[in-house]
Design a protein around this motif. Structure first.
Motif, mmCIF file in Angstrom:
data_model
loop_
_atom_site.group_PDB
_atom_site.id
_atom_site.type_symbol
_atom_site.label_atom_id
_atom_site.label_comp_id
_atom_site.label_asym_id
_atom_site.label_seq_id
_atom_site.Cartn_x
_atom_site.Cartn_y
_atom_site.Cartn_z
ATOM 1 N N TYR A 13 2.677 2.698 10.722
ATOM 2 C CA TYR A 13 1.594 3.517 10.165
ATOM 3 C C TYR A 13 1.066 4.500 11.211
ATOM 4 C CZ TYR A 13 -2.975 4.650 8.153
ATOM 5 O OH TYR A 13 -4.066 5.317 7.668
ATOM 6 N N PHE B 166 -5.615 3.043 3.311
ATOM 7 C CA PHE B 166 -4.173 2.977 3.076
ATOM 8 C C PHE B 166 -3.780 3.533 1.706
ATOM 9 C CE2 PHE B 166 -4.704 -0.864 5.979
ATOM 10 C CZ PHE B 166 -4.438 -0.117 7.109
ATOM 11 N N PHE B 167 -4.758 3.844 0.883
ATOM 12 C CA PHE B 167 -4.470 4.353 -0.456
ATOM 13 C C PHE B 167 -4.783 5.840 -0.591
ATOM 14 C CE2 PHE B 167 -4.835 -0.155 -0.824
ATOM 15 C CZ PHE B 167 -3.865 -0.498 -1.747
ATOM 16 N N VAL C 250 0.851 -1.189 0.000
ATOM 17 C CA VAL C 250 0.000 0.000 0.000
ATOM 18 C C VAL C 250 0.892 1.246 0.000
ATOM 19 C CG1 VAL C 250 -1.993 -1.088 1.116
ATOM 20 C CG2 VAL C 250 -0.227 -0.037 2.517
ATOM 21 N N PRO C 251 0.400 2.370 -0.521
ATOM 22 C CA PRO C 251 1.286 3.528 -0.695
ATOM 23 C C PRO C 251 1.394 4.465 0.505
ATOM 24 C CG PRO C 251 -0.785 3.890 -1.841
ATOM 25 C CD PRO C 251 -0.907 2.569 -1.172
ATOM 26 N N SER C 252 0.817 4.108 1.673
ATOM 27 C CA SER C 252 0.696 5.059 2.788
ATOM 28 C C SER C 252 1.991 5.811 3.147
ATOM 29 C CB SER C 252 0.210 4.348 4.045
ATOM 30 O OG SER C 252 -1.000 3.715 3.792
ATOM 31 N N LEU C 253 3.107 5.108 3.263
ATOM 32 C CA LEU C 253 4.334 5.744 3.776
ATOM 33 C C LEU C 253 5.315 6.115 2.656
ATOM 34 C CD1 LEU C 253 3.210 4.987 6.515
ATOM 35 C CD2 LEU C 253 5.431 4.094 7.158
ATOM 36 N N ARG C 254 4.767 6.429 1.480
ATOM 37 C CA ARG C 254 5.679 6.614 0.343
ATOM 38 C C ARG C 254 6.569 7.852 0.471
ATOM 39 N NH1 ARG C 254 0.695 8.004 -3.674
ATOM 40 N NH2 ARG C 254 -0.156 9.446 -2.169
ATOM 41 N N ASP C 255 6.192 8.819 1.326
ATOM 42 C CA ASP C 255 7.092 9.960 1.486
ATOM 43 C C ASP C 255 7.881 9.908 2.799
ATOM 44 O OD1 ASP C 255 4.932 10.374 3.038
ATOM 45 O OD2 ASP C 255 4.590 12.456 2.514
ATOM 46 N N ILE C 256 8.019 8.708 3.349
ATOM 47 C CA ILE C 256 8.724 8.550 4.623
ATOM 48 C C ILE C 256 10.012 7.764 4.392
ATOM 49 C CG2 ILE C 256 8.566 7.482 6.917
ATOM 50 C CD1 ILE C 256 6.412 9.304 6.960
#
Lengths: 307, 179
Positions: free
Chosen positions: A301, B71-72, A41-47
């Protein structure tokens, strides 16, 4: 459902029951995610997360790294054996150097108790304790109690015995806190040389006879004998430890109920658990490993949500 | 805070029957169709439509899943609130299915974009359509439009469209609330 009461995960001691329940509820959703055809899932893509392992680890490091990648975080890894610590750099300098590269979170394992708390006070990043000496290992305790809740429906009211090397174990201390916060009754069992002197002050009972402990409990969380932390001889030999404290199938069969067997790994087969027990239906050791990824995703998360 | 009734219970029921008819017309025997309600508010609408299809139009093999898009979402860490996930139930496979995404209000289109990405994690559907009860036209941030729509509404930014369901709110109605 809301947010965690803490900014860092330094130990179970600092969490309240609602925090633990929130982590469990979030982990349940992540467990569904990691069973999808595409498990990301993309939740932490800027971390960006730094995994700083000043002490060896295989599964905790893999589990954290997988959890971070499933959440689309950028990950950098560091292990002490290859580091400038060997050249005399201090912990704070090492970490501040890493943070200058714009890192948001730090997952740290260290051989000194309190290392994670020390770091949280001195650097500007979210800190997750992945084990500090013989103090705490919070994500292990969360995944252990989550696995108990999954198998038995609830943790409250259950009787859990922690068997083995309690003295050198951060897993034991974190588990005691987590189990008590969730309303379980806790007993520790092991040779008296491996049980800390004042452990009863934590509200746990002590048993040195493993058969009596098994007859009492619903869940047995069996710990590894940590030879690498022992500076003196705490028992005569491995064989003798296995004979007195090793759990075998006949011992489980002799108890008139089903006991859930857990182990945080790595297992010394034939010492604390016989191979037959490890591979039996009573054992939820591999469920613990799967739940470890979901629990760590939930912790990352929820902490990342708190800016 | 003031509120204006947009749809009464009777209006809402007429619209629900019409949407069910449109679905029946477009999907025939629903063999390859999967209705996907978006958590939390789209699921109730999807269940209502499923009920009408089953009870009034004798369609008995309609499959319904619940999709959580938390989550998206693209606003993680951008607001003050922590985004807590809802239950997700996507046990029916999406591969080669004709999917109908169902949500109560279409506003900026960002939830639908998140849902399109989320569906992707389960496989490659043959087609994805969008059904919404309310379409807040002229408010879109993304090029997303509904295939089936209950009612178009023109509302300004500080107004909110609130859909009430008997099951949770003790009445069937849609209100325009001025915040």
């Amino acid at each position: 459902m809301s947010e965690l009461s803490v900014k860092h995960l330094l130990g179970i001691k600092y969490l309240n029951e609602a925090d633990i329940q929130l982590i469990f509820e979030t982990a349940t959703q992540f467990k569904e995610v990691i069973n999808r055809p595409i498990k990301k899932v993309p939740s932490l893509r800027d971390i960006t997360i730094a995994n700083l392992f000043f002490e060896n680890s295989t599964r905790t490091k893999l589990s954290f790294e997988l959890a971070q990648k499933r959440l689309s975080a950028d990950v950098i890894n560091f292990s002490a054996s290859m580091s400038s610590l060997k050249k005399g750099e201090t912990l704070i300098d090492t970490v501040n150097n890493i943070l200058s590269m714009k890192v948001d979170m730090v997952v740290m394992r260290h051989s000194s108790a309190g290392a994670a708390s020390f770091l949280a006070q001195h650097v500007d990043a979210t800190i997750i304790n992945a084990g500090d000496g013989a103090h705490e290992h919070p994500t292990q305790a969360l995944l252990d109690t989550f696995s108990i809740a999954e198998r038995l429906g609830d943790v409250a009211g259950k009787k859990v015995v922690i068997i083995g090397d309690i003295l050198h174990s951060r897993v034991a201390l974190s588990n005691i806190f987590a189990l008590q916060k969730l309303g379980a009754e806790v007993k520790v069992c092991g040779p008296s040389t491996l049980i800390p002197k004042h452990i009863t002050s934590l509200g746990v009972s002590v048993e040195t006879d493993v058969k009596k402990a098994l007859a009492w409990c619903d869940v047995a969380n069996v710990l590894r004998v940590q030879f690498e932390r022992m500076s003196a001889s705490y028992f005569p030999s491995n064989r003798e430890y296995a004979a007195f404290y090793g759990i075998t199938k006949p011992m489980l069969d002799a108890v008139d109920k089903e006991i859930v067997i857990m182990h945080p790994g790595p297992i010394n087969r034939g010492v604390e658990l016989s191979s037959e027990v490890v591979d039996s239906n009573e054992s939820i050791i591999l469920d613990q490993v799967e739940n470890g990824v979901a629990i760590r995703m939930a912790v990352l998360y929820l902490l990342a949500s708190k800016k | 805070m003031s509120q204006k009734l947009l749809l009464s219970a009777e209006d809402l029921h007429i619209i629900l029957f019409r949407l069910a008819c449109q679905l029946k017309e477009s999907h025939g025997n629903f063999d390859q169709t999967l209705l996907v309600g978006l958590q939390p508010r789209g699921v109730r609408l999807a269940e209502r439509l499923l009920h009408i299809l089953t009870q009034e139009y004798n369609v008995h093999n309609v499959q319904l899943s619940k999709l959580d898009i938390t989550f998206f979402r693209d606003d993680f860490r951008r607001g003050d609130k922590v985004l807590n996930p809802n239950a997700n139930n996507m046990e029916v496979g999406v591969e080669n299915k004709r999917i109908v995404l169902i949500d109560d209000v279409l506003y900026t289109g960002r939830s639908i974009r998140a849902a399109l990405t989320a569906i992707d994690s389960y496989g490659r559907p043959a087609e994805i359509q969008l059904l919404t009860l309310i379409d807040r036209r002229f408010s879109r941030h993304l090029p997303i439009q509904p295939d089936f729509c209950g009612r178009q509404v023109d509302a300004i930014q500080n107004e909110q469209v609130v859909v009430c369901w008997n099951e949770e709110d003790n009445e069937d109605a849609v209100y325009l609330v001025n915040k």
